[in-house]
Design a protein around this motif. Structure first.
Motif, PDB file in Angstrom:
ATOM      1  N   ILE A  58      61.672  31.099  40.841  1.00  0.00           N
ATOM      2  CA  ILE A  58      63.114  31.214  41.093  1.00  0.00           C
ATOM      3  C   ILE A  58      63.692  32.403  40.325  1.00  0.00           C
ATOM      4  O   ILE A  58      64.457  33.209  40.860  1.00  0.00           O
ATOM      5  CB  ILE A  58      63.845  29.921  40.680  1.00  0.00           C
ATOM      6  N   SER A  59      63.299  32.538  39.066  1.00  0.00           N
ATOM      7  CA  SER A  59      63.794  33.654  38.245  1.00  0.00           C
ATOM      8  C   SER A  59      63.340  34.998  38.803  1.00  0.00           C
ATOM      9  O   SER A  59      64.117  35.965  38.832  1.00  0.00           O
ATOM     10  CB  SER A  59      63.300  33.499  36.796  1.00  0.00           C
ATOM     11  N   LYS A  60      62.111  35.066  39.243  1.00  0.00           N
ATOM     12  CA  LYS A  60      61.590  36.298  39.827  1.00  0.00           C
ATOM     13  C   LYS A  60      62.357  36.663  41.101  1.00  0.00           C
ATOM     14  O   LYS A  60      62.704  37.834  41.320  1.00  0.00           O
ATOM     15  CB  LYS A  60      60.107  36.136  40.134  1.00  0.00           C
ATOM     16  N   ALA A  61      62.638  35.659  41.928  1.00  0.00           N
ATOM     17  CA  ALA A  61      63.374  35.905  43.170  1.00  0.00           C
ATOM     18  C   ALA A  61      64.796  36.359  42.872  1.00  0.00           C
ATOM     19  O   ALA A  61      65.336  37.254  43.539  1.00  0.00           O
ATOM     20  CB  ALA A  61      63.394  34.642  44.025  1.00  0.00           C
ATOM     21  N   ARG A  62      65.412  35.768  41.857  1.00  0.00           N
ATOM     22  CA  ARG A  62      66.777  36.175  41.493  1.00  0.00           C
ATOM     23  C   ARG A  62      66.785  37.625  41.013  1.00  0.00           C
ATOM     24  O   ARG A  62      67.682  38.402  41.358  1.00  0.00           O
ATOM     25  CB  ARG A  62      67.320  35.244  40.410  1.00  0.00           C
ATOM     26  N   SER A  63      65.787  37.995  40.225  1.00  0.00           N
ATOM     27  CA  SER A  63      65.695  39.376  39.735  1.00  0.00           C
ATOM     28  C   SER A  63      65.480  40.358  40.878  1.00  0.00           C
ATOM     29  O   SER A  63      65.904  41.520  40.803  1.00  0.00           O
ATOM     30  CB  SER A  63      64.554  39.508  38.719  1.00  0.00           C
TER      31      SER A  63
END
Length: 374
Positions: A58-63
């Protein structure tokens, strides 16, 4: 009587049902098919590890800006992640494994959609980056909201597979974003001078007290506005235009303030102010007291001292044996020459401005005396 709260497993199942109902609005979750390999991958993990892995995805996708490029896929995956974080420990393994696998599948699909959006809207994304860089959301919030809303609508069509013909909408969007881009750059570059011109100078009535310098500041501002509008991303041009506008605005501000201060003085007071200015300058450079001379003679003396210092510095430079040292000193001498020339021009301008101020006050005094005569 207080109502009995539902048990934890029941609460989790209700949240999953609500999540699925929310997904019906976008239809993206309904079309997702989770592979057996993904189910097996998370089935082999402890629940905390599987949730941690999903959180990292999720964090990678947000970045990677997926919330903007593929919002439906990202939001549904994120909602699943949020629900899983608060799910009870007794939740059946096959339930949470299926939801984690589904969330990962949504993110994988979102990544694919993001790539399509980047390919379909390269100029629009470039312009959005510029709008964000120059903080258009703060300077023009309504216009920013409108263009980004239209952009998001086009992205949604791609995301949901409804983007048959977007050329007309794309062209209109690009034009609107380009207009806002120019305005945002102009605002960013000229806001300081704009505040000085519109707020400070108008407040102290510069149009009446110093119409010449105010007019100059307004002309410089208008020219800077035009130049930036023609080349908003020529960094050097924008920088120079901004500096020129700020310089002119500040100059008008300080001259107007000086006029206000001088209005409180008598003619003798103004003359003493002039004398003190040159006297302080003479003291600073170690020169004898020049107050027994006219102002223009004091100016000539100070300029002569500066010129002599330059010549001495040049002679010192030419006596050095090392070529590198000579070049360095000559550059220093050139810089000093420019500084002295600037000082000379500044002093001349100071005298001219003050002469004008004395003349104005003298005329006012004469006019007042005339009106007072019976």
């Amino acid at each position: 009587m207080r109502k009995t709260k539902p048990t934890s497993p029941t609460l989790f199942l209700l949240s999953l049902i609500a999540l699925l109902l929310t997904g019906c609005d976008t239809t993206v979750g309904k079309s997702i098919k989770v592979s057996n390999s993904q189910l097996a991958q998370y089935d082999a993990m402890p629940k905390p590890q599987a949730i941690e892995l999903l959180g990292a995805s999720i964090s990678k996708a947000r970045s990677a800006n997926m919330p903007f490029l593929a919002p439906h896929y990202f939001n549904e995956a994120n909602e699943l992640f949020t629900a899983l974080q608060t799910s009870p420990d007794k939740t059946a393994k096959n339930v949470w494994v299926a939801e984690i696998a589904k969330a990962h599948t949504l993110l994988d699909k979102g990544e694919s959609i993001s790539a399509q959006v980047r390919e379909r809207f390269p100029r629009e994304l470039e312009l959005k980056g510029l709008l964000d860089q120059f903080n258009a959301s703060a300077s023009y919030p309504d216009e920013y909201k409108e263009v980004i809303g239209k952009f998001s609508g086009l992205i949604e069509k791609v995301e949901l597979g409804k983007a048959d013909n977007l050329d007309k909408d794309k062209n209109e969007l690009i034009k609107a974003m380009q207009v806002l881009d120019i305005k945002a750059v102009q605002y960013s570059a000229l806001h300081e001078s704009d505040l000085t011109n519109l707020a400070t100078l108008h407040k102290i009535d510069a149009a009446k007290l110093a119409p010449t310098v105010l007019g100059n500041a307004q002309r410089v501002y208008a020219d800077a506005f035009k130049r930036i509008g023609a080349a908003p991303h020529d960094a050097e041009l924008v920088k120079h235009a901004s500096e020129e506008a700020i310089f002119a605005a500040h100059r008008a501000w300080f001259i107007t303030e000086r006029i206000l201060a001088l209005q409180k003085l008598s003619l003798e007071g103004i003359a003493l102010e002039e004398e003190k200015y040159f006297s302080d300058l003479s003291t600073t450079i170690g020169q004898k007291d020049l107050r027994d001379q006219a102002l223009f003679k004091q100016l000539e003396t100070l300029a002569s001292i500066a010129k002599t210092a330059i010549q001495d510095q040049t002679r010192l430079s030419t006596t050095q044996g090392a070529t590198q040292g000579l070049e360095k000193r000559l550059k220093e001498s050139d810089a000093l020459t420019q500084q002295c020339n600037a000082l000379n021009a500044s002093l001349t301008n100071q005298v001219s401005v003050r002469d004008i101020q004395i003349k104005i006050l003298s005329e006012k005094t004469t006019s007042s005396e005339t009106r007072a005569t019976p």
